[in-house]
Write a protein that holds these residues in place. Sequence first.
Motif, PDB file in Angstrom:
ATOM      1  N   GLN A  82      11.095-110.565  43.134  1.00 28.53           N
ATOM      2  CA  GLN A  82      11.875-111.323  42.154  1.00 28.53           C
ATOM      3  C   GLN A  82      10.932-111.900  41.102  1.00 28.53           C
ATOM      4  OE1 GLN A  82      13.920-114.247  44.775  1.00 28.53           O
ATOM      5  NE2 GLN A  82      12.107-115.548  44.512  1.00 28.53           N
ATOM      6  N   PRO A  83      10.342-111.048  40.265  1.00 25.93           N
ATOM      7  CA  PRO A  83       9.272-111.460  39.353  1.00 25.93           C
ATOM      8  C   PRO A  83       9.679-112.450  38.274  1.00 25.93           C
ATOM      9  CG  PRO A  83       9.980-109.227  38.850  1.00 25.93           C
ATOM     10  CD  PRO A  83      10.640-109.598  40.142  1.00 25.93           C
ATOM     11  N   THR A  84      10.968-112.580  38.001  1.00 24.93           N
ATOM     12  CA  THR A  84      11.373-113.526  36.950  1.00 24.93           C
ATOM     13  C   THR A  84      11.663-114.916  37.499  1.00 24.93           C
ATOM     14  OG1 THR A  84      13.716-112.896  37.131  1.00 24.93           O
ATOM     15  CG2 THR A  84      12.347-111.675  35.562  1.00 24.93           C
ATOM     16  N   ILE A  85      11.474-115.108  38.786  1.00 24.21           N
ATOM     17  CA  ILE A  85      11.669-116.416  39.417  1.00 24.21           C
ATOM     18  C   ILE A  85      10.334-116.905  39.951  1.00 24.21           C
ATOM     19  CG2 ILE A  85      12.795-117.700  41.262  1.00 24.21           C
ATOM     20  CD1 ILE A  85      14.736-116.865  39.127  1.00 24.21           C
ATOM     21  N   GLY A  86       9.870-118.041  39.453  1.00 24.70           N
ATOM     22  CA  GLY A  86       8.603-118.590  39.903  1.00 24.70           C
ATOM     23  C   GLY A  86       7.446-118.192  39.010  1.00 24.70           C
ATOM     24  N   SER A  87       6.294-118.778  39.300  1.00 26.04           N
ATOM     25  CA  SER A  87       5.118-118.586  38.443  1.00 26.04           C
ATOM     26  C   SER A  87       3.838-118.530  39.249  1.00 26.04           C
ATOM     27  CB  SER A  87       4.988-119.742  37.440  1.00 26.04           C
ATOM     28  OG  SER A  87       6.141-119.907  36.655  1.00 26.04           O
ATOM     29  N   THR A  88       2.875-117.846  38.666  1.00 26.22           N
ATOM     30  CA  THR A  88       1.496-117.944  39.129  1.00 26.22           C
ATOM     31  C   THR A  88       0.707-118.701  38.070  1.00 26.22           C
ATOM     32  OG1 THR A  88       0.840-115.859  38.091  1.00 26.22           O
ATOM     33  CG2 THR A  88       1.618-115.756  40.373  1.00 26.22           C
ATOM     34  N   VAL A  89      -0.355-119.360  38.496  1.00 28.40           N
ATOM     35  CA  VAL A  89      -1.242-120.065  37.569  1.00 28.40           C
ATOM     36  C   VAL A  89      -2.630-119.461  37.720  1.00 28.40           C
ATOM     37  CG1 VAL A  89      -2.208-122.291  36.886  1.00 28.40           C
ATOM     38  CG2 VAL A  89       0.109-122.178  37.829  1.00 28.40           C
ATOM     39  N   LYS A  90      -3.186-119.016  36.599  1.00 28.66           N
ATOM     40  CA  LYS A  90      -4.470-118.319  36.630  1.00 28.66           C
ATOM     41  C   LYS A  90      -5.416-118.906  35.591  1.00 28.66           C
ATOM     42  CE  LYS A  90      -2.275-114.098  38.292  1.00 28.66           C
ATOM     43  NZ  LYS A  90      -2.147-112.614  38.174  1.00 28.66           N
ATOM     44  N   VAL A  91      -6.683-118.512  35.699  1.00 25.70           N
ATOM     45  CA  VAL A  91      -7.706-119.033  34.796  1.00 25.70           C
ATOM     46  C   VAL A  91      -8.307-117.942  33.928  1.00 25.70           C
ATOM     47  CG1 VAL A  91      -9.994-120.099  34.696  1.00 25.70           C
ATOM     48  CG2 VAL A  91      -8.275-121.012  36.254  1.00 25.70           C
ATOM     49  N   ASP A  92      -8.550-116.775  34.491  1.00 19.27           N
ATOM     50  CA  ASP A  92      -9.273-115.726  33.771  1.00 19.27           C
ATOM     51  C   ASP A  92      -8.383-114.555  33.375  1.00 19.27           C
ATOM     52  OD1 ASP A  92     -11.770-117.051  33.928  1.00 19.27           O
ATOM     53  OD2 ASP A  92     -11.937-116.434  36.025  1.00 19.27           O
ATOM     54  N   GLY A  93      -7.137-114.828  33.055  1.00 19.20           N
ATOM     55  CA  GLY A  93      -6.249-113.773  32.608  1.00 19.20           C
ATOM     56  C   GLY A  93      -5.326-113.252  33.698  1.00 19.20           C
ATOM     57  N   LYS A  94      -4.343-112.479  33.289  1.00 21.70           N
ATOM     58  CA  LYS A  94      -3.294-112.009  34.187  1.00 21.70           C
ATOM     59  C   LYS A  94      -3.810-111.145  35.323  1.00 21.70           C
ATOM     60  CE  LYS A  94       1.013-109.358  34.215  1.00 21.70           C
ATOM     61  NZ  LYS A  94       1.998-108.603  33.404  1.00 21.70           N
ATOM     62  N   ALA A  95      -4.873-110.397  35.094  1.00 21.82           N
ATOM     63  CA  ALA A  95      -5.341-109.420  36.083  1.00 21.82           C
ATOM     64  C   ALA A  95      -6.107-110.038  37.241  1.00 21.82           C
ATOM     65  CB  ALA A  95      -6.191-108.355  35.397  1.00 21.82           C
ATOM     66  N   THR A  96      -6.219-111.364  37.298  1.00 22.04           N
ATOM     67  CA  THR A  96      -6.982-112.031  38.350  1.00 22.04           C
ATOM     68  C   THR A  96      -6.042-112.651  39.386  1.00 22.04           C
ATOM     69  OG1 THR A  96      -7.045-114.090  37.077  1.00 22.04           O
ATOM     70  CG2 THR A  96      -8.861-112.541  36.751  1.00 22.04           C
ATOM     71  N   ASP A  97      -6.622-113.083  40.498  1.00 21.53           N
ATOM     72  CA  ASP A  97      -5.824-113.748  41.535  1.00 21.53           C
ATOM     73  C   ASP A  97      -5.396-115.133  41.077  1.00 21.53           C
ATOM     74  OD1 ASP A  97      -5.895-111.656  43.326  1.00 21.53           O
ATOM     75  OD2 ASP A  97      -7.611-112.430  44.450  1.00 21.53           O
ATOM     76  N   ALA A  98      -4.248-115.562  41.570  1.00 25.32           N
ATOM     77  CA  ALA A  98      -3.700-116.864  41.192  1.00 25.32           C
ATOM     78  C   ALA A  98      -4.454-118.011  41.848  1.00 25.32           C
ATOM     79  CB  ALA A  98      -2.225-116.932  41.578  1.00 25.32           C
ATOM     80  N   TYR A  99      -4.570-119.100  41.109  1.00 26.81           N
ATOM     81  CA  TYR A  99      -5.098-120.345  41.648  1.00 26.81           C
ATOM     82  C   TYR A  99      -3.972-121.189  42.248  1.00 26.81           C
ATOM     83  CZ  TYR A  99      -9.779-119.880  39.568  1.00 26.81           C
ATOM     84  OH  TYR A  99     -11.055-119.487  39.263  1.00 26.81           O
ATOM     85  N   ALA A 100      -2.740-120.909  41.827  1.00 30.35           N
ATOM     86  CA  ALA A 100      -1.579-121.644  42.322  1.00 30.35           C
ATOM     87  C   ALA A 100      -0.345-120.772  42.131  1.00 30.35           C
ATOM     88  CB  ALA A 100      -1.411-122.970  41.582  1.00 30.35           C
ATOM     89  N   LEU A 101       0.686-121.089  42.912  1.00 25.82           N
ATOM     90  CA  LEU A 101       1.953-120.383  42.741  1.00 25.82           C
ATOM     91  C   LEU A 101       3.103-121.299  43.133  1.00 25.82           C
ATOM     92  CD1 LEU A 101       3.233-119.616  45.754  1.00 25.82           C
ATOM     93  CD2 LEU A 101       1.543-117.813  45.668  1.00 25.82           C
ATOM     94  N   MET A 102       4.279-120.960  42.650  1.00 27.50           N
ATOM     95  CA  MET A 102       5.511-121.608  43.076  1.00 27.50           C
ATOM     96  C   MET A 102       6.645-120.608  42.937  1.00 27.50           C
ATOM     97  SD  MET A 102       7.462-125.067  41.723  1.00 27.50           S
ATOM     98  CE  MET A 102       6.144-126.145  42.271  1.00 27.50           C
ATOM     99  N   THR A 103       7.515-120.596  43.928  1.00 27.70           N
ATOM    100  CA  THR A 103       8.682-119.729  43.866  1.00 27.70           C
ATOM    101  C   THR A 103       9.783-120.318  44.726  1.00 27.70           C
ATOM    102  OG1 THR A 103       9.408-117.417  44.007  1.00 27.70           O
ATOM    103  CG2 THR A 103       8.092-118.264  45.846  1.00 27.70           C
ATOM    104  N   VAL A 104      10.966-119.710  44.661  1.00 26.44           N
ATOM    105  CA  VAL A 104      12.077-120.128  45.515  1.00 26.44           C
ATOM    106  C   VAL A 104      12.799-118.873  46.001  1.00 26.44           C
ATOM    107  CG1 VAL A 104      13.686-120.416  43.571  1.00 26.44           C
ATOM    108  CG2 VAL A 104      14.107-121.608  45.733  1.00 26.44           C
ATOM    109  N   LEU A 105      13.159-118.857  47.286  1.00 26.78           N
ATOM    110  CA  LEU A 105      13.893-117.756  47.884  1.00 26.78           C
ATOM    111  C   LEU A 105      15.221-118.279  48.413  1.00 26.78           C
ATOM    112  CD1 LEU A 105      11.037-116.086  49.982  1.00 26.78           C
ATOM    113  CD2 LEU A 105      12.030-115.191  47.865  1.00 26.78           C
TER     114      LEU A 105
END
Length: 288
Positions: A82-105
């Motif tokens: 469900q890519p349009t629900i929730g967010s990732t937080v990154k530092v070095d651009g989209k192609a890197t691993d997230a530093y934080a996330l939030m979602t709801v199921l």
Amino acid sequence: MGKKRSRDAEAKDVPEDPAVDKMDEDSDNDDEDFDMVNVDFEWFNFDPEIDFHGTKSLLRQLFDVDGNLFNMSALADLVLSQPTIGSTVKVDGKATDAYALMTVLNIAEHRNKEPMKEISKYIVEKAKTNPSLAAIPALIEGGKQVGLVMSERLINVPSEIAPPLYTMLLDEVEAAVEDKEPYEFSHYLIISKTYREIESTLDVQDRKRKKAKEEATVFYFHPEDEVLQKHSVAYGSFNYTKEEDSVADSKRAFQEMGIKTFGHMMLVEAGKMPAAIEAVQKYLNPGQ
């Protein structure tokens, strides 16, 4: 899913708040023996091609030692579906691993899928161990529209990222409901963690002292939880099933006290979430 709502074409930076956007560069204080580094956080949609490992890692961290009870790969896949629900937080651009996330199921919508079967059963069992959480089992077992909120971040990520994460999540849920998608929740159930300081078993000789330390004040890994639970209809902590795998001595960090972690749940009525998030914003960013 219905029509895709994308934010990636214009990745969102953290709001203009120096506590979130940037850490001050080199301190002017000659007594400081370290440098501060500028950090810009960016918000992205979940991307199955990029975010599987980072999502799985943060979800495992959220469930602490009990993460091993679940199929975390399947749970990560469900989040990424469900890519349009929730967010990732990154530092070095989209192609890197997230530093934080939030979602709801949606617990009811996914109740027949393996990871949700495991987690909903776990939630019900844990809620039944704490009278303060008594309202939760009936909602889940009754098939009510409960949104399971999962939010986690690396330990050094500032808590000020929490308000925009929650704000964007509610905005996305609202848009999904307009698109006739199954996100019209009656309640949000937020999974989190707390901890208590306890004395290391290496140093304790008097068991009464050890017991006293275990009954000490509850602390929050996520400072916003202390505000959110004030808006909750039910909240409380519970012991991990695998707590024996998390002894105090393994968590000692530059202090003579260890910590004992607990799972934590907060149940918030959907209609009260906007006010709860506003309160979090004022608490974490009092000047705004």
